[in-house]
Structures are given as structure tokens and as C-alpha cells.
Motif scaffolding. Sequence first.
Motif, PDB file in Angstrom:
ATOM      1  N   ARG A 201       0.873  -1.174   0.000  1.00  0.00           N
ATOM      2  CA  ARG A 201       0.000   0.000   0.000  1.00  0.00           C
ATOM      3  C   ARG A 201       0.908   1.221   0.000  1.00  0.00           C
ATOM      4  O   ARG A 201       1.232   1.784   1.038  1.00  0.00           O
ATOM      5  N   CYS A 230      -1.701   7.857   1.103  1.00  0.00           N
ATOM      6  CA  CYS A 230      -1.250   6.654   0.385  1.00  0.00           C
ATOM      7  C   CYS A 230      -2.330   6.283  -0.619  1.00  0.00           C
ATOM      8  O   CYS A 230      -3.393   6.910  -0.689  1.00  0.00           O
ATOM      9  N   GLU A 233      -5.895   1.282  -2.722  1.00  0.00           N
ATOM     10  CA  GLU A 233      -5.875  -0.165  -2.917  1.00  0.00           C
ATOM     11  C   GLU A 233      -4.897  -0.822  -1.947  1.00  0.00           C
ATOM     12  O   GLU A 233      -3.836  -0.266  -1.647  1.00  0.00           O
ATOM     13  N   ALA A 234      -5.252  -1.997  -1.463  1.00  0.00           N
ATOM     14  CA  ALA A 234      -4.352  -2.787  -0.617  1.00  0.00           C
ATOM     15  C   ALA A 234      -4.217  -4.163  -1.259  1.00  0.00           C
ATOM     16  O   ALA A 234      -5.180  -4.931  -1.314  1.00  0.00           O
ATOM     17  N   ILE A 283       1.732   0.199   6.387  1.00  0.00           N
ATOM     18  CA  ILE A 283       0.397   0.082   5.806  1.00  0.00           C
ATOM     19  C   ILE A 283      -0.482   1.065   6.562  1.00  0.00           C
ATOM     20  O   ILE A 283      -0.802   0.852   7.741  1.00  0.00           O
TER      21      ILE A 283
END
Length: 341
Positions: A201, A230, A233-234, A283
Motif C-alpha cells: 500500500r 497513500c 488499494e491494498a 500500511i
Amino acid sequence: MRVLVLGGTRFIGYFLVQRLLAAGHDVTLFNRGLTPDPFGARVTRLHGDRHREGLAARLGGRDFDAVVDFLAFDEPDARGAIQALRDHVGHYIMVSTGQVYLVREACPLPATEADYEGPLRPPPTDDDDKLSYDYGIHKRACEDTFAAAWTAERFPVTRLRIPMVEGPRDPQRRVDQYLARLLDGGPLLLPTTDIASNAVRHVYVIDVVDALLALLERPETTRGEAYNVCQQEALTLPEYLTLLAQAAGAPPPRLVPVPRRTLTGAGLDPQQLSPFSSSWMSIIDPTRAITTLGFRPRPLERTLEILATTYLANQPAEPLPGLDRRADELALATHHAGAAS
């Protein structure tokens, strides 16, 4: 607007200065003068080492509407900046890192700004882990010093936390390492035994610049605050590499997990083979920046298209570090794939 940029000749700072100049702002750069910049007479340059000479001596009491600091890494950096710019700046933006969350004990992931507070993990014993841990610890000390100055005297700081940054001009050429291997069609060694657990991420460099500009436009509402930025999407690392291969027109990736110690034992650098295979990839959650700043990261697939197109259109003159050992990587991949079958 009179803007002082601490750093500003490489990567994020380079693109930020371009945008500031295009918008007609008066830009001053402070750095050591070791890296040439293309800005010519459009910027004012102050050269020095903030650690030895101190910012106060080099700035000489100049006043700025805003400061963007890419070079604040520890508590002394923060103290020196506060001393140099107290009563001389309207808005001070410290560029921080998502690793301030990773050094926390049992920090939730993705981490929100509210997850910053909490007990810290004990230092790791592995030397590589210790370097990453120390980076996060020192960045926290820097943030805490700025935050205390906001509370005590309203030093006008905003903290921007970012994860791994991708984009053209990345001095570490991390995405290029993957693209070079994807495009030759051979397998990729991943230095882990659980490749699906590596979460990705990140953030695109221009999205960071957009967030910085949004903060500069909102000093009254953002001073004293912290924001994560950021992509939305992960993905797992295999999912990320599949999308990157598609963007580059390469075959689907063949991923071969190999223990890190096997790679180092063969004289291969795991960080060069797979820069995103690390437990120190932060993250974070960008919801606050999206809802309060209007931050809009571009879709990941579009980011990967830009990265792949840039790589294909502008092959760098300098060879990628470690790519001269590609034949050894392929031999090791064949050995491990055969042993696993």
C-alpha cells in the motif's frame, strides 16, 4: 507565497518545486549543494549542513510563509528547525513516515492517525531490522518534538506521514528492479517463505506533491495536525507484481519464494531482488486526508502504467545494482522450483 524547501533536488522535492514555481511562488532551497538541480535562477539557494552549521545561522532571520521539510529525521533536526524558524514561518510541514506506526507495540493495520499513541516495541536484534526500527524511532522523536512545540508555543507544524513512494526519479529505482526482471520473462526470487503475506500500500510521488500543496493551501485548519497519505488499494505483493507485469506488457510473473538467508548465502542482495519484501513496509489509512483535505490518490493501475511507460521510454544509462547477477538468480530459481516439485 514565500516557500522554503529543505531538500528539494531529488524525487518528491523535485516535483514539488516544479509545481510551486509553475504556480508563481517564491522558492528558496536549503540543502548541502551536492546534487545539481535544473531550476536555474528561478530559485534562491542556501547551502549548508543543518547538523553542523545549524539552520539559524544559514537562514539569517529570513521570513517564510511556509516551509516543507524533507530532511527532518530526528529530535535534533526538529529542535534546530524550531530554533531557526520560531516567529519566522507561517506554516511548517514535516514530511514523516508510516514507520512511526511500525515501531509501536501491536499497532493496528492499516494504521490511522489515532493509532500513533501507544507503547513501543523493543529493539530487534537483527541488524537490518534494527536500522529500520531506529529510523521509525527517530522519526517519532522528531514528530514528538514538533508536536510539543505546537502545544507549548503554537509552532505552526503539520506532519505528513507517507509509506513507500513510487515514481520517476526514485533514486533507489525500486520499481525498476521488478520491471527489469519481469520484462526478461524469467522467474522472480522473493526473499520470504510466505509471499502472499507481503502487503503493498504505497503512494505515487505526484500524489504526495498534491497532498503537500493541499496542506499549503489550508494552514489555518491543518496546523498542529497529522495526516496519512497513500493509495487506496491494498494488494498482496503477487497481486501488485501481476498488475505491474500487465502494465509493462510482460508475461505473468513466476514467483519463487526463497529464504532470505539462502539468498545472502549465495551472495545475492534480497533488497535488490525484491525491494518490497520487507516487514518494514508501512500500511496506513488515508481516510482522514481524503475526507478533510480532498486528497484523491490516482488509481493504482494508472500509477503502474505511468511507471512502466516511463521505464520503457527512458532506459537509464546506469545499470541497476545487482542485475549483473541475474544469471545466478535464474539458476537459484530453477533449483528451488525443482526442489519444490
